[in-house]
Write a protein that holds these residues in place. Structure first.
Motif, PDB file in Angstrom:
ATOM      1  N   LYS A 102     133.172  44.280  93.854  1.00  0.00           N
ATOM      2  CA  LYS A 102     132.162  43.282  93.447  1.00  0.00           C
ATOM      3  C   LYS A 102     130.843  43.477  94.169  1.00  0.00           C
ATOM      4  O   LYS A 102     129.769  43.261  93.606  1.00  0.00           O
ATOM      5  N   ILE A 155     135.760  30.995  94.529  1.00  0.00           N
ATOM      6  CA  ILE A 155     136.078  32.412  94.349  1.00  0.00           C
ATOM      7  C   ILE A 155     136.145  33.155  95.676  1.00  0.00           C
ATOM      8  O   ILE A 155     136.086  34.378  95.695  1.00  0.00           O
ATOM      9  N   ASN A 156     136.261  32.422  96.756  1.00  0.00           N
ATOM     10  CA  ASN A 156     136.557  33.096  98.011  1.00  0.00           C
ATOM     11  C   ASN A 156     137.787  32.430  98.616  1.00  0.00           C
ATOM     12  O   ASN A 156     137.727  31.291  99.079  1.00  0.00           O
ATOM     13  N   GLY A 157     138.894  33.173  98.564  1.00  0.00           N
ATOM     14  CA  GLY A 157     140.164  32.629  99.028  1.00  0.00           C
ATOM     15  C   GLY A 157     140.144  32.312 100.515  1.00  0.00           C
ATOM     16  O   GLY A 157     140.743  31.335 100.960  1.00  0.00           O
ATOM     17  N   THR A 158     139.439  33.140 101.282  1.00  0.00           N
ATOM     18  CA  THR A 158     139.386  32.923 102.737  1.00  0.00           C
ATOM     19  C   THR A 158     138.768  31.562 103.045  1.00  0.00           C
ATOM     20  O   THR A 158     139.305  30.788 103.837  1.00  0.00           O
ATOM     21  N   TYR A 185     143.368  38.172 104.119  1.00  0.00           N
ATOM     22  CA  TYR A 185     142.547  37.619 103.034  1.00  0.00           C
ATOM     23  C   TYR A 185     141.076  37.965 103.225  1.00  0.00           C
ATOM     24  O   TYR A 185     140.337  38.131 102.264  1.00  0.00           O
ATOM     25  N   ALA A 186     140.638  37.995 104.484  1.00  0.00           N
ATOM     26  CA  ALA A 186     139.204  38.109 104.772  1.00  0.00           C
ATOM     27  C   ALA A 186     138.686  39.522 104.483  1.00  0.00           C
ATOM     28  O   ALA A 186     139.442  40.498 104.510  1.00  0.00           O
ATOM     29  N   GLU A 187     137.392  39.601 104.192  1.00  0.00           N
ATOM     30  CA  GLU A 187     136.726  40.901 104.033  1.00  0.00           C
ATOM     31  C   GLU A 187     136.716  41.609 105.393  1.00  0.00           C
ATOM     32  O   GLU A 187     136.882  40.972 106.444  1.00  0.00           O
ATOM     33  N   ASP A 193     132.655  36.557 103.942  1.00  0.00           N
ATOM     34  CA  ASP A 193     133.398  35.421 103.404  1.00  0.00           C
ATOM     35  C   ASP A 193     132.733  34.127 103.825  1.00  0.00           C
ATOM     36  O   ASP A 193     132.308  33.341 102.981  1.00  0.00           O
ATOM     37  N   ASP A 198     130.262  37.082  99.850  1.00  0.00           N
ATOM     38  CA  ASP A 198     131.258  37.521  98.862  1.00  0.00           C
ATOM     39  C   ASP A 198     131.203  36.611  97.624  1.00  0.00           C
ATOM     40  O   ASP A 198     131.218  37.089  96.484  1.00  0.00           O
ATOM     41  N   LYS A 202     130.146  37.563  93.584  1.00  0.00           N
ATOM     42  CA  LYS A 202     130.972  37.217  92.422  1.00  0.00           C
ATOM     43  C   LYS A 202     130.236  36.235  91.503  1.00  0.00           C
ATOM     44  O   LYS A 202     130.298  36.345  90.279  1.00  0.00           O
ATOM     45  N   GLY A 297     143.278  34.887  94.052  1.00  0.00           N
ATOM     46  CA  GLY A 297     141.972  35.533  93.990  1.00  0.00           C
ATOM     47  C   GLY A 297     141.923  36.846  94.740  1.00  0.00           C
ATOM     48  O   GLY A 297     140.957  37.595  94.634  1.00  0.00           O
ATOM     49  N   ALA A 298     142.938  37.104  95.508  1.00  0.00           N
ATOM     50  CA  ALA A 298     142.941  38.324  96.313  1.00  0.00           C
ATOM     51  C   ALA A 298     144.397  38.733  96.522  1.00  0.00           C
ATOM     52  O   ALA A 298     145.305  38.102  95.994  1.00  0.00           O
TER      53      ALA A 298
END
Ligand code: HSE
Length: 426
Positions: A102, A155-158, A185-187, A193, A198, A202, A297-298
């Motif tokens: 993304k 849209i950010n699971g973290t 989960y985190a970038e 995040d 992030d 998206k 989402g991830a």
């Protein structure tokens, strides 16, 4: 269809697993042959387990991309410059591309999508937004009979995981972030995040698809969740709301209102019950009314399953997938964005002040001077001597009035900490 895969990490490994377990049913049920023709990674060590299984492997992405027998490049390496180079080369070879990247598409989509169109190739990116939620396909195909007027998404699971655990278990931001990182989960850079980058990548992609204009992610307003405290979470509960980091899109005449920031979401809104690492996209369309799509989402298999769905889609149309042209995603078709100063919302303010005469009067007089109408105020007994928390909820107000009022309030001697400002979801 012969596939060349770059990246054997979490998602790449998941794609290999799914292709191994489902290729027989793709063949028998759909009549499609998806062959993993070559796997590319940085080192021989990373490739060793796949070589041992009999796959053709390489450390040279360039060589794999030049191989005329490969039809599709799957890019799951992440990052910006190398994937940009590989995808450009693959498109120039007339190959289709599937990616989960993304960040790359938000930054360089305006050059890659037009190139794909010019070369008669396609870039599919279902895994880039909302992992296991088929939201890209829904916007491009399922909702095509309606105009999407409004979209709000988690849209950010973290961030959702952090905010949910803070709310349910009363934990601090820092301790839950560490746990989210440990769970994968985190970038790689968690500021992407928690500072909303992030989500901005998206949201820009979703807003582009909804408006069919190029929404430049660098131009959209972004506030992350790092300033949200346990006190905000507790006040949100009192207000019968949850705090969520939302990506927002609104079709505003010829302009696009796209932004990312935390919101107080009323507990009777569908998004409020989307908890933990789950993602969700809430859409309001003219012909369809409201819809909610939610899911993982991830994560390895949800994201990999979206990549495989794109591969099946390409195989089904034998590469002649004309239904989703993306050539409009370019600089000269850039969306005219509504500046954040022009947006309106109901606001939550939390002021931390000295416990002294006239403090509340000073604050309310600044709000009045800026034509901000107060809906309600919460002030509790002082537990921490010398410090008072004052929470003010406003009526619907323009953002530009808020920024000037908050600057004046923060400049007051009696206000000790930076004031907290959170919008309510409208
Ligand atoms: N870091 C992202 C998240 C991963 O937490 O949602 C999926 O893009």
């Amino acid at each position: 269809m012969r596939i060349g895969l770059i990246g054997t990490g979490t998602v790449g490994g998941g794609v290999i697993d799914i292709l191994e377990s489902k290729s027989k049913s793709f063949q028998e049920d759909l009549g499609l042959t998806l062959e993993l023709a070559c796997i590319c990674a940085r080192t021989d060590e990373e490739l060793a387990p796949f070589k041992a299984k009999g796959y053709t492997v390489t450390t040279s992405a360039d060589q794999m991309i030049k191989d005329p027998s490969i039809d599709v490049l799957v890019e799951l390496a992440g990052g910006y410059e190398m994937p940009r180079k590989w995808i450009t080369a693959a498109l120039n070879e007339g190959k289709h591309v599937v990616t989960a990247n993304k960040a790359l598409l938000a930054k360089y989509g305006h050059e890659l999508f037009p190139l794909a169109e010019e070369k008669g190739a396609h870039i599919l990116f279902e895994a880039a937004v909302g992992g296991g939620i088929p939201i890209i396909r829904s916007i491009q195909e399922g909702f095509v009979g309606s105009k999407i007027e409004h979209l709000s998404c988690i849209i950010n699971g973290t961030c959702n995981y952090i905010l949910t655990r803070m709310s349910k278990e009363g934990l601090s931001f820092e301790s839950v972030l560490k746990d989210a990182q440990a769970k994968g989960y985190a970038e790689a850079d968690p500021t992407f995040d928690i500072e909303g980058v992030d989500s901005a990548h998206k949201t820009a992609l979703l807003a582009s698809l909804c408006s069919r204009k190029h929404v430049d992610f660098e131009k959209i307003h972004v506030t992350g969740v790092s300033s949200i405290t346990s006190a905000d979470i507790a006040y949100a509960k009192e207000l019968d709301c949850s705090i969520k980091l939302l990506g927002l899109y609104h079709a505003s005449g010829d302009r696009v209102d796209a932004r990312v920031h935390p919101c107080l979401v009323p507990n009777d809104h569908l998004l409020s019950s989307v908890n933990g690492v789950l993602n969700a996209v809430f859409l309001e369309c003219d012909n369809l009314g409201p819809t909610l799509q939610t899911g993982a989402g991830a994560g390895r298999l949800p994201t990999a399953s979206a990549v495989v769905a794109d591969l099946v889609s390409l195989a089904r149309s034998a590469g002649k997938r004309e239904s989703i042209p993306m050539g409009w995603f370019q600089k000269n078709n850039e969306a005219d964005l509504v500046p954040i100063e022009e947006t309106e919302a109901r606001y939550y303010f939390r002021f931390t002040t000295q416990d002294a005469c006239g403090v509340l009067a000073n604050i309310t007089s600044i709000l009045a001077k800026n034509q901000i109408s107060i809906e309600s105020i919460i002030q509790k007994d002082v537990k921490d001597p010398g410090k008072v928390s004052i929470v003010v909820i406003t009526e619907k107000t323009k953002e530009k009035r808020i920024s000037s009022a908050i600057a004046s309030i923060d400049a007051l001697e009696s206000v000790s900490d930076k004031s907290q400002v959170i919008r309510f979801l409208m």
